[in-house]
Design a protein around this motif. Structure first.
Motif, PDB file in Angstrom:
ATOM      1  N   VAL A  23      25.473  65.347   5.101  1.00 29.51           N
ATOM      2  CA  VAL A  23      25.340  66.803   5.189  1.00 29.51           C
ATOM      3  C   VAL A  23      25.916  67.461   3.941  1.00 29.51           C
ATOM      4  O   VAL A  23      25.319  68.384   3.384  1.00 29.51           O
ATOM      5  CB  VAL A  23      25.999  67.349   6.479  1.00 29.51           C
ATOM      6  N   ALA A  24      27.061  66.978   3.481  1.00 29.02           N
ATOM      7  CA  ALA A  24      27.677  67.524   2.268  1.00 29.02           C
ATOM      8  C   ALA A  24      26.714  67.407   1.085  1.00 29.02           C
ATOM      9  O   ALA A  24      26.522  68.373   0.336  1.00 29.02           O
ATOM     10  CB  ALA A  24      28.986  66.805   1.963  1.00 29.02           C
ATOM     11  N   ASN A  25      26.095  66.255   0.922  1.00 25.03           N
ATOM     12  CA  ASN A  25      25.147  66.050  -0.175  1.00 25.03           C
ATOM     13  C   ASN A  25      23.919  66.932  -0.027  1.00 25.03           C
ATOM     14  O   ASN A  25      23.407  67.469  -1.013  1.00 25.03           O
ATOM     15  CB  ASN A  25      24.732  64.579  -0.261  1.00 25.03           C
ATOM     16  N   PHE A  26      23.440  67.101   1.188  1.00 20.46           N
ATOM     17  CA  PHE A  26      22.255  67.917   1.459  1.00 20.46           C
ATOM     18  C   PHE A  26      22.490  69.383   1.089  1.00 20.46           C
ATOM     19  O   PHE A  26      21.645  70.025   0.485  1.00 20.46           O
ATOM     20  CB  PHE A  26      21.879  67.779   2.945  1.00 20.46           C
ATOM     21  N   ILE A  27      23.668  69.901   1.433  1.00 21.00           N
ATOM     22  CA  ILE A  27      23.979  71.312   1.197  1.00 21.00           C
ATOM     23  C   ILE A  27      24.517  71.549  -0.212  1.00 21.00           C
ATOM     24  O   ILE A  27      24.351  72.619  -0.770  1.00 21.00           O
ATOM     25  CB  ILE A  27      25.023  71.827   2.214  1.00 21.00           C
ATOM     26  N   GLY A  28      25.190  70.533  -0.761  1.00 17.54           N
ATOM     27  CA  GLY A  28      25.839  70.719  -2.062  1.00 17.54           C
ATOM     28  C   GLY A  28      27.307  71.059  -1.927  1.00 17.54           C
ATOM     29  O   GLY A  28      27.922  71.572  -2.858  1.00 17.54           O
ATOM     30  N   TYR A  29      27.886  70.774  -0.768  1.00 13.84           N
ATOM     31  CA  TYR A  29      29.323  70.967  -0.549  1.00 13.84           C
ATOM     32  C   TYR A  29      30.064  69.705  -0.981  1.00 13.84           C
ATOM     33  O   TYR A  29      29.478  68.619  -0.995  1.00 13.84           O
ATOM     34  CB  TYR A  29      29.637  71.173   0.936  1.00 13.84           C
ATOM     35  N   SER A  30      31.342  69.850  -1.257  1.00  5.77           N
ATOM     36  CA  SER A  30      32.161  68.654  -1.439  1.00  5.77           C
ATOM     37  C   SER A  30      32.328  68.010  -0.072  1.00  5.77           C
ATOM     38  O   SER A  30      32.210  68.677   0.967  1.00  5.77           O
ATOM     39  CB  SER A  30      33.533  69.011  -2.018  1.00  5.77           C
ATOM     40  N   ARG A  31      32.619  66.716  -0.045  1.00  4.29           N
ATOM     41  CA  ARG A  31      32.827  66.045   1.238  1.00  4.29           C
ATOM     42  C   ARG A  31      34.013  66.657   1.966  1.00  4.29           C
ATOM     43  O   ARG A  31      33.993  66.835   3.183  1.00  4.29           O
ATOM     44  CB  ARG A  31      33.036  64.541   1.038  1.00  4.29           C
ATOM     45  N   GLN A  32      35.059  67.009   1.211  1.00  2.80           N
ATOM     46  CA  GLN A  32      36.251  67.597   1.819  1.00  2.80           C
ATOM     47  C   GLN A  32      35.932  68.936   2.485  1.00  2.80           C
ATOM     48  O   GLN A  32      36.409  69.225   3.579  1.00  2.80           O
ATOM     49  CB  GLN A  32      37.361  67.788   0.766  1.00  2.80           C
ATOM     50  N   ASN A  33      35.138  69.761   1.819  1.00  2.00           N
ATOM     51  CA  ASN A  33      34.762  71.058   2.385  1.00  2.00           C
ATOM     52  C   ASN A  33      33.901  70.864   3.632  1.00  2.00           C
ATOM     53  O   ASN A  33      34.097  71.544   4.644  1.00  2.00           O
ATOM     54  CB  ASN A  33      34.021  71.891   1.337  1.00  2.00           C
ATOM     55  N   ALA A  34      32.948  69.933   3.567  1.00  2.00           N
ATOM     56  CA  ALA A  34      32.101  69.652   4.728  1.00  2.00           C
ATOM     57  C   ALA A  34      32.940  69.123   5.891  1.00  2.00           C
ATOM     58  O   ALA A  34      32.708  69.501   7.045  1.00  2.00           O
ATOM     59  CB  ALA A  34      31.013  68.645   4.358  1.00  2.00           C
ATOM     60  N   LYS A  35      33.914  68.290   5.601  1.00  2.00           N
ATOM     61  CA  LYS A  35      34.768  67.733   6.655  1.00  2.00           C
ATOM     62  C   LYS A  35      35.596  68.839   7.313  1.00  2.00           C
ATOM     63  O   LYS A  35      35.766  68.858   8.531  1.00  2.00           O
ATOM     64  CB  LYS A  35      35.685  66.649   6.083  1.00  2.00           C
ATOM     65  N   ARG A  36      36.069  69.788   6.521  1.00  2.00           N
ATOM     66  CA  ARG A  36      36.844  70.911   7.060  1.00  2.00           C
ATOM     67  C   ARG A  36      35.979  71.788   7.962  1.00  2.00           C
ATOM     68  O   ARG A  36      36.389  72.176   9.059  1.00  2.00           O
ATOM     69  CB  ARG A  36      37.438  71.746   5.910  1.00  2.00           C
TER      70      ARG A  36
END
Length: 145
Positions: free
Chosen positions: A55-68
């Motif tokens: 999901v992080a890669n799909f949206i362009g978020y960092s993994r840390q931001n997506a996890k939060r």
């Protein structure tokens, strides 16, 4: 305005529009931030429950931001995070049925919001902006590779 000035204007305006749209989106529904909404939309685009990294890669978020964001959504009861059967390090995201139902109920309001954002756009203008954004996205992806 010459072409270079127009490009600079577009570049700068993307950031200001992003901030303004995020503010409008956050005001649209006090139960979900714009980033949480985008996260849920991204998860729903996958056929199988995706991992946080996907999901992080799909949206362009960092993994840390997506996890939060995922942790906040899980805490609120909107999603469930489950360990992947094949990789214990990976967490799969499952949208709770109540969350899906909630978004179905606000569908009409979302369409009205989108129509209001694009007031005054005819089909030609919409297509031109769409094509320009697609090309811009391709260029940015190529630069990041």
């Amino acid at each position: 305005m010459n072409e270079l000035q127009k490009k600079a204007y577009i570049f700068a305006t993307i950031f200001t529009l992003s901030n303004r749209l995020q503010t409008l989106g956050d005001e649209f529904d006090k139960n979900f931030t714009t980033k949480q909404w985008l996260f849920i939309v991204a998860v729903s685009r996958f056929k199988e429950p995706p991992t946080i990294t996907e999901v992080a890669n799909f949206i362009g978020y960092s993994r840390q931001n997506a996890k939060r964001i995922a942790a906040d959504l899980e805490k609120a009861g909107h999603i469930m995070l489950q360990k992947d059967e094949n990789d214990a390090r990976a967490l799969r995201i499952i949208i709770n049925p109540q969350c899906m139902e909630y978004f179905k109920k606000r569908d009409k309001r979302e369409i009205e919001f989108l129509e209001q954002v694009f007031t005054g756009f005819d089909e030609k203008l919409t297509n031109n902006v769409y094509e320009g954004i697609v090309k811009l996205e391709q260029n940015v992806k190529a630069m990041g590779s």
